[in-house]
Scaffold this motif. Structure first.
Motif, mmCIF file in Angstrom:
data_model
loop_
_atom_site.group_PDB
_atom_site.id
_atom_site.type_symbol
_atom_site.label_atom_id
_atom_site.label_comp_id
_atom_site.label_asym_id
_atom_site.label_seq_id
_atom_site.Cartn_x
_atom_site.Cartn_y
_atom_site.Cartn_z
ATOM 1 N N MET A 1 45.870 29.029 51.418
ATOM 2 C CA MET A 1 46.173 30.523 51.292
ATOM 3 C C MET A 1 47.800 30.637 51.479
ATOM 4 S SD MET A 1 44.875 33.089 54.238
ATOM 5 C CE MET A 1 43.930 34.332 53.677
ATOM 6 N N ALA A 2 47.959 31.687 50.468
ATOM 7 C CA ALA A 2 49.474 32.035 50.348
ATOM 8 C C ALA A 2 49.806 32.947 51.328
ATOM 9 C CB ALA A 2 49.760 32.617 49.048
ATOM 10 N N HIS A 3 51.015 32.585 51.930
ATOM 11 C CA HIS A 3 51.334 33.912 53.088
ATOM 12 C C HIS A 3 52.073 35.147 52.149
ATOM 13 C CE1 HIS A 3 50.769 31.405 56.566
ATOM 14 N NE2 HIS A 3 51.151 30.308 55.772
ATOM 15 N N SER A 4 51.755 36.342 52.431
ATOM 16 C CA SER A 4 52.176 37.409 52.126
ATOM 17 C C SER A 4 53.601 37.825 52.774
ATOM 18 C CB SER A 4 51.418 38.617 52.021
ATOM 19 O OG SER A 4 50.794 38.944 53.416
ATOM 20 N N HIS A 5 54.510 38.052 52.335
ATOM 21 C CA HIS A 5 55.564 38.518 52.882
ATOM 22 C C HIS A 5 55.854 40.173 52.883
ATOM 23 C CE1 HIS A 5 56.954 34.408 53.551
ATOM 24 N NE2 HIS A 5 56.586 34.102 52.219
ATOM 25 N N LEU A 6 55.328 40.577 53.734
ATOM 26 C CA LEU A 6 55.418 42.101 53.866
ATOM 27 C C LEU A 6 56.520 42.577 54.980
ATOM 28 C CD1 LEU A 6 51.609 43.006 54.733
ATOM 29 C CD2 LEU A 6 52.965 43.119 52.574
ATOM 30 N N SER A 7 57.340 43.768 54.662
ATOM 31 C CA SER A 7 58.191 44.225 55.544
ATOM 32 C C SER A 7 57.567 44.582 56.768
ATOM 33 C CB SER A 7 59.063 45.152 54.527
ATOM 34 O OG SER A 7 58.113 46.294 54.413
ATOM 35 N N LEU A 8 58.652 44.887 57.739
ATOM 36 C CA LEU A 8 58.017 45.654 58.839
ATOM 37 C C LEU A 8 57.439 47.182 58.555
ATOM 38 C CD1 LEU A 8 57.856 45.623 61.940
ATOM 39 C CD2 LEU A 8 60.060 46.566 61.933
ATOM 40 N N ARG A 9 57.964 47.751 57.592
ATOM 41 C CA ARG A 9 57.469 49.054 57.298
ATOM 42 C C ARG A 9 55.969 49.111 56.909
ATOM 43 N NH1 ARG A 9 60.613 53.401 53.372
ATOM 44 N NH2 ARG A 9 59.103 54.928 53.603
ATOM 45 N N GLU A 10 55.936 47.796 55.806
ATOM 46 C CA GLU A 10 54.611 47.727 55.178
ATOM 47 C C GLU A 10 53.391 47.158 56.156
ATOM 48 O OE1 GLU A 10 55.822 46.278 50.772
ATOM 49 O OE2 GLU A 10 55.844 44.741 52.564
ATOM 50 N N HIS A 11 53.916 46.475 57.130
ATOM 51 C CA HIS A 11 53.045 45.997 58.394
ATOM 52 C C HIS A 11 52.694 47.299 59.278
ATOM 53 C CE1 HIS A 11 52.642 41.639 58.190
ATOM 54 N NE2 HIS A 11 53.817 41.616 58.042
ATOM 55 N N LEU A 12 53.597 47.879 59.668
ATOM 56 C CA LEU A 12 53.437 49.438 60.410
ATOM 57 C C LEU A 12 52.419 50.337 59.576
ATOM 58 C CD1 LEU A 12 56.831 49.772 62.087
ATOM 59 C CD2 LEU A 12 54.674 49.184 63.107
ATOM 60 N N ALA A 13 52.715 50.442 58.273
ATOM 61 C CA ALA A 13 51.988 51.307 57.396
ATOM 62 C C ALA A 13 50.424 50.720 57.379
ATOM 63 C CB ALA A 13 52.457 51.303 56.056
ATOM 64 N N ARG A 14 50.247 49.443 57.399
ATOM 65 C CA ARG A 14 48.885 48.869 57.198
ATOM 66 C C ARG A 14 48.183 49.284 58.723
ATOM 67 N NH1 ARG A 14 48.218 43.135 54.098
ATOM 68 N NH2 ARG A 14 48.853 44.358 51.947
ATOM 69 N N PHE A 15 49.132 49.148 59.929
ATOM 70 C CA PHE A 15 48.320 49.181 60.967
ATOM 71 C C PHE A 15 47.946 50.528 61.313
ATOM 72 C CE2 PHE A 15 49.422 50.377 65.437
ATOM 73 C CZ PHE A 15 48.593 49.532 66.252
ATOM 74 N N TYR A 16 48.955 51.535 61.006
ATOM 75 C CA TYR A 16 48.539 52.756 61.213
ATOM 76 C C TYR A 16 47.492 53.776 60.294
ATOM 77 C CZ TYR A 16 52.092 53.406 64.626
ATOM 78 O OH TYR A 16 52.882 53.142 65.789
ATOM 79 N N ALA A 17 47.366 52.803 59.295
ATOM 80 C CA ALA A 17 46.056 53.118 58.186
ATOM 81 C C ALA A 17 44.701 52.400 58.614
ATOM 82 C CB ALA A 17 46.748 53.016 56.798
ATOM 83 N N SER A 18 44.847 51.600 59.441
ATOM 84 C CA SER A 18 43.687 50.721 59.780
ATOM 85 C C SER A 18 42.582 51.358 60.619
ATOM 86 C CB SER A 18 44.142 49.430 60.362
ATOM 87 O OG SER A 18 44.474 49.964 62.015
ATOM 88 N N ASP A 19 41.453 50.660 60.762
ATOM 89 C CA ASP A 19 40.364 51.480 61.517
ATOM 90 C C ASP A 19 40.612 51.317 63.012
ATOM 91 O OD1 ASP A 19 39.282 52.550 59.203
ATOM 92 O OD2 ASP A 19 37.938 50.598 58.878
ATOM 93 N N VAL A 20 41.986 50.693 63.362
ATOM 94 C CA VAL A 20 41.866 50.602 64.745
ATOM 95 C C VAL A 20 41.729 51.839 65.596
ATOM 96 C CG1 VAL A 20 43.646 49.780 66.645
ATOM 97 C CG2 VAL A 20 43.655 48.502 64.358
#
Length: 88
Positions: A1-20
């Motif tokens: 499995m390839a590791h995706s290199h997301l920026s901190l901004r992208e990680h935060l955007a995914r977290f806030y857009a998630s169903d958490v």
């Protein structure tokens, strides 16, 4: 499995857009605010001059931790409310 290199901004955007749960997002954000507010003072104490008087950094830390605590309480109360009401 390839590791995706997301920026901190992208990680935060995914977290806030998630169903958490919103309450967990509030708690995580509040802890981040407290950490960001206290970090400059902690770094000054660890790395700064021994005879310094960082009043501004102390005020920043106090305000950041206060805002973080208020958010933590609000997020915890909301989480308890969500769990008691059975919402997901």
């Amino acid at each position: 499995m390839a590791h995706s290199h997301l920026s901190l901004r992208e990680h935060l955007a995914r977290f806030y857009a998630s169903d958490v749960r919103l309450s967990l997002k509030i708690i995580a954000t509040s802890l981040g605010i407290a950490l960001i507010g206290a970090t400059p003072l902690l770094l000054y104490v660890l790395l700064g001059p021994t005879d310094g008087n960082p009043v501004g950094l102390g005020l920043l830390a106090a305000l950041g931790v206060l805002v973080g605590q208020l958010g933590l309480v609000a997020g915890t109360l909301r989480l308890a409310w969500e769990l008691l009401r059975g919402r997901h």
